[in-house]
Scaffold this motif. Structure first.
Motif, mmCIF file in Angstrom:
data_model
loop_
_atom_site.group_PDB
_atom_site.id
_atom_site.type_symbol
_atom_site.label_atom_id
_atom_site.label_comp_id
_atom_site.label_asym_id
_atom_site.label_seq_id
_atom_site.Cartn_x
_atom_site.Cartn_y
_atom_site.Cartn_z
ATOM 1 N N ILE A 36 0.768 -1.096 0.132
ATOM 2 C CA ILE A 36 -0.076 0.076 -0.037
ATOM 3 C C ILE A 36 0.987 1.146 0.027
ATOM 4 O O ILE A 36 0.680 2.311 -0.529
ATOM 5 N N THR A 37 2.111 1.438 0.944
ATOM 6 C CA THR A 37 2.832 2.437 0.757
ATOM 7 C C THR A 37 3.792 2.445 -0.057
ATOM 8 O O THR A 37 4.702 3.491 -0.268
ATOM 9 N N ASP A 38 3.892 1.505 -1.006
ATOM 10 C CA ASP A 38 5.051 1.219 -2.093
ATOM 11 C C ASP A 38 6.229 1.482 -1.410
ATOM 12 O O ASP A 38 7.097 2.519 -2.194
ATOM 13 N N THR A 39 6.629 0.858 -0.115
ATOM 14 C CA THR A 39 8.081 1.125 0.403
ATOM 15 C C THR A 39 8.745 -0.123 0.424
ATOM 16 O O THR A 39 9.701 -0.412 1.253
ATOM 17 N N LEU A 40 8.329 -1.230 -0.315
ATOM 18 C CA LEU A 40 8.823 -2.388 -0.150
ATOM 19 C C LEU A 40 10.168 -2.369 -0.879
ATOM 20 O O LEU A 40 10.588 -2.079 -1.968
ATOM 21 N N GLU A 41 11.157 -2.887 0.027
ATOM 22 C CA GLU A 41 12.594 -3.184 -0.357
ATOM 23 C C GLU A 41 12.918 -4.601 -0.122
ATOM 24 O O GLU A 41 12.306 -5.247 0.405
ATOM 25 N N MET A 42 14.245 -4.772 -0.609
ATOM 26 C CA MET A 42 14.463 -6.499 -0.678
ATOM 27 C C MET A 42 14.643 -6.913 0.778
ATOM 28 O O MET A 42 14.082 -8.121 1.030
ATOM 29 N N TRP A 43 15.110 -6.078 1.782
ATOM 30 C CA TRP A 43 15.376 -6.526 2.991
ATOM 31 C C TRP A 43 13.950 -6.741 3.816
ATOM 32 O O TRP A 43 13.867 -7.778 4.623
ATOM 33 N N HIS A 44 12.993 -5.808 3.448
ATOM 34 C CA HIS A 44 11.796 -5.884 3.816
ATOM 35 C C HIS A 44 10.947 -7.469 3.546
ATOM 36 O O HIS A 44 10.394 -8.372 4.381
ATOM 37 N N ALA A 45 11.177 -7.674 2.143
ATOM 38 C CA ALA A 45 10.657 -9.042 1.690
ATOM 39 C C ALA A 45 11.277 -10.353 2.274
ATOM 40 O O ALA A 45 10.827 -11.149 2.650
ATOM 41 N N MET A 46 12.667 -9.933 2.484
ATOM 42 C CA MET A 46 13.509 -11.171 3.146
ATOM 43 C C MET A 46 12.874 -11.451 4.576
ATOM 44 O O MET A 46 12.741 -12.744 5.129
ATOM 45 N N LEU A 47 12.562 -10.313 5.409
ATOM 46 C CA LEU A 47 12.127 -10.564 6.662
ATOM 47 C C LEU A 47 10.910 -11.252 6.879
ATOM 48 O O LEU A 47 10.336 -12.092 7.643
ATOM 49 N N LEU A 48 9.907 -10.851 5.841
ATOM 50 C CA LEU A 48 8.630 -11.434 6.013
ATOM 51 C C LEU A 48 8.662 -12.817 5.373
ATOM 52 O O LEU A 48 7.670 -13.574 5.636
ATOM 53 N N LEU A 49 9.377 -13.146 4.386
ATOM 54 C CA LEU A 49 9.596 -14.345 4.102
ATOM 55 C C LEU A 49 10.226 -15.341 5.228
ATOM 56 O O LEU A 49 9.653 -16.597 5.456
ATOM 57 N N VAL A 50 11.033 -14.811 6.242
ATOM 58 C CA VAL A 50 11.618 -15.550 7.160
ATOM 59 C C VAL A 50 10.108 -15.650 8.163
ATOM 60 O O VAL A 50 10.143 -16.856 9.046
ATOM 61 N N ILE A 51 9.587 -14.612 8.336
ATOM 62 C CA ILE A 51 8.175 -14.779 9.426
ATOM 63 C C ILE A 51 7.315 -16.052 8.970
ATOM 64 O O ILE A 51 6.862 -16.873 9.782
ATOM 65 N N HIS A 52 7.142 -15.860 7.727
ATOM 66 C CA HIS A 52 6.152 -17.052 7.136
ATOM 67 C C HIS A 52 6.867 -18.403 7.470
ATOM 68 O O HIS A 52 6.089 -19.284 7.655
ATOM 69 N N GLY A 53 8.281 -18.453 7.141
ATOM 70 C CA GLY A 53 8.680 -19.873 7.410
ATOM 71 C C GLY A 53 8.635 -20.308 8.817
ATOM 72 O O GLY A 53 8.198 -21.348 8.969
ATOM 73 N N CYS A 54 8.872 -19.300 9.812
ATOM 74 C CA CYS A 54 8.638 -19.636 11.331
ATOM 75 C C CYS A 54 7.060 -19.982 11.441
ATOM 76 O O CYS A 54 6.943 -20.905 12.363
ATOM 77 N N ALA A 55 6.327 -19.309 10.795
ATOM 78 C CA ALA A 55 4.606 -19.502 11.101
ATOM 79 C C ALA A 55 4.648 -21.236 10.764
ATOM 80 O O ALA A 55 3.725 -21.854 11.537
ATOM 81 N N GLY A 56 5.064 -21.582 9.546
ATOM 82 C CA GLY A 56 5.010 -22.792 9.167
ATOM 83 C C GLY A 56 5.411 -24.042 9.869
ATOM 84 O O GLY A 56 4.788 -25.156 10.229
ATOM 85 N N VAL A 57 6.474 -23.668 10.478
ATOM 86 C CA VAL A 57 6.999 -24.708 11.594
ATOM 87 C C VAL A 57 6.357 -24.697 12.706
ATOM 88 O O VAL A 57 6.131 -26.078 13.279
ATOM 89 N N LEU A 58 5.702 -23.861 13.227
ATOM 90 C CA LEU A 58 4.912 -23.980 14.504
ATOM 91 C C LEU A 58 3.566 -24.534 13.996
ATOM 92 O O LEU A 58 2.701 -24.872 15.164
ATOM 93 N N TRP A 59 3.133 -24.916 12.933
ATOM 94 C CA TRP A 59 2.050 -25.430 12.403
ATOM 95 C C TRP A 59 2.132 -26.831 12.169
ATOM 96 O O TRP A 59 1.196 -27.733 12.704
ATOM 97 N N GLN A 60 2.992 -27.345 11.041
ATOM 98 C CA GLN A 60 2.852 -28.478 10.804
ATOM 99 C C GLN A 60 3.029 -29.934 11.470
ATOM 100 O O GLN A 60 2.208 -30.657 11.672
ATOM 101 N N THR A 61 4.158 -30.015 12.345
ATOM 102 C CA THR A 61 4.232 -30.854 13.238
ATOM 103 C C THR A 61 3.338 -31.177 14.538
ATOM 104 O O THR A 61 2.539 -32.133 14.625
ATOM 105 N N PRO A 62 2.910 -29.994 15.211
ATOM 106 C CA PRO A 62 1.756 -30.038 16.031
ATOM 107 C C PRO A 62 0.388 -30.530 15.221
ATOM 108 O O PRO A 62 -0.200 -31.186 16.055
ATOM 109 N N ASN A 63 0.257 -30.162 14.326
ATOM 110 C CA ASN A 63 -0.980 -30.482 13.441
ATOM 111 C C ASN A 63 -0.969 -31.812 13.217
ATOM 112 O O ASN A 63 -1.815 -32.469 13.160
#
Length: 396
Positions: free
Chosen positions: A91-118
């Motif tokens: 929305i703010t058109d402020t995406l930089e490469m390091w922002h994308a990298m950080l969000l990708l890491v958060i998404h990966g951490c979310a997945g590991v907290l989901w799969q095995t317990p599920n």
């Protein structure tokens, strides 16, 4: 599906998987258009799967000791944070490469907290007798999410744009988050699990614990090999494959290729559940993995768009078949008191090792081309799988 708790879990799982893939479709497309970086696509694979490599066994240990429902809810909250974060930057058109990298890491951490317990929760809901069916149905739900995700994501982008669309995506995680407050868990008379979580020592000890169990070792090794050599790294490179095949609008071609892979897996789940005659054995799982690698080798070599769709459909069919069979064998044969750690080790192999496919298919693709990198990875995997099949045949 006769079980009411399982039906609720299935619906929530489909919606969460759909949201996961809507986020992938929108974020990968916007990031590809903005940066045109194969290296960043490779990082997307690394950041998504490295948390599984480092933390799957630890999360499995936590699920052995504490309520797995609360761990899954933490994962759902991180998914919501990731989608909302993409939306703010778009929305703010402020995406930089390091922002994308950080969000990708958060998404990966979310997945590991989901799969095995599920997976542990799934065992608690249906029990061992119906576990093979439940594993197949959940895998089908996963691919149903992958199949529906691109279509829903495309509609959302057309109606709301990528910025507001990915924020709307956070709503689809809420059913799983809320249902877990009332979801059933292991029986109250089950023995308490009080083994402390010890990080790396848990990984080493779990490997020792399953070392004499051939089914567990062969299926864990199968998961590690397929994930290390190929995994799903070609998904992140799909915009590049779509562009190279040169069939109409690249965005539409990209979505169709992803959907073909998911549709093949969805058909596999329905066919295997309806047929029910495919014997669940380590040798069968390995043969199905061999057919998967052959399909991807042919896809990497294909220059015709229609043929590429057919080959990805076949790849999706075989991938769901061997993955669900391997997971079922691991869950059924895992010792009760360390089931979380054993399933975590399997996920570390089957999901965590996909981080290295970001090198074999992703970063190597930046050097020699994505077709060559996927093709060579498939050839190497075939060699390893043939050795594994011979070993499994030798031991019956």
């Amino acid at each position: 599906m006769k079980s009411r708790p399982y039906r609720a879990q299935f619906i929530a799982y489909v919606l969460a998987m759909m949201a996961d893939n809507i986020e992938h479709v929108i974020s990968y497309w916007v990031v590809f258009q903005k940066f045109h970086s194969p290296a960043l696509a490779g990082f997307a694979v690394l950041s998504h799967w490295l948390p599984f490599l480092f933390f799957s066994v630890a999360v499995g240990g936590l699920a052995d000791r504490f309520d797995p429902r609360r761990i899954i809810q933490c994962g759902m909250l991180l998914f919501i944070v990731a989608s909302a974060g993409w939306g703010v930057f778009f929305i703010t058109d402020t995406l930089e490469m390091w922002h994308a990298m950080l969000l990708l890491v958060i998404h990966g951490c979310a997945g590991v907290l989901w799969q095995t317990p599920n997976q542990l929760l799934l065992y608690d809901i249906v029990g061992p007798a119906d576990l093979p069916s439940a594993v197949r149905m959940n895998a089908t739900a996963r691919y149903l999410g992958i199949l529906v995700g691109p279509a829903v994501g495309g509609v959302i982008m057309l109606a709301l744009g990528s910025s507001h669309g990915i924020i709307l995506n956070t709503v689809f995680y809420l059913p799983m988050l809320l249902w877990l407050f009332w979801a059933p868990t292991r029986s109250k008379d089950a023995a308490p699990r009080r083994i402390p979580v010890r990080g790396l020592a848990d990984i080493v000890q779990t490997i020792r614990d399953i070392a004499t169990r051939r089914v567990l070792t062969s299926m864990t090794l199968l998961a590690a090999l397929t994930s290390f050599m190929i995994g799903n790294a070609y998904h992140a490179q799909m915009p590049g494959f779509a562009g190279d095949l040169g069939h109409g609008d690249p965005g539409v071609a990209y979505s169709v290729l992803l959907a073909a892979d998911a549709a093949g897996a969805l058909l596999a789940g329905i066919a295997l559940e309806a047929w029910g005659r495919l014997k669940v054995t380590p040798r069968t799982a390995i043969v199905l993995a061999i057919l998967w690698s052959l399909s991807l080798l042919a896809f990497a070599s294909a220059g015709i768009y229609t043929l590429a769709i057919v080959l990805l459909f076949a790849a999706g069919f075989f991938e769901l078949s061997f993955n669900t069979m391997a997971q079922t064998l691991v869950q059924i044969n895992a010792p009760t008191d360390i089931r979380g750690r054993v399933v975590g080790l399997f996920n570390m192999a089957g999901l965590g090792m996909r981080a290295f496919s970001g090198i074999t298919v992703g970063l190597l693709g930046a050097a020699i081309g994505i077709h060559w990198s996927l093709g060579l990875s498939a050839v190497a995997l075939l060699a390893f799988l043939l050795v594994l099949h011979r070993r499994a045949a030798k031991h019956g």
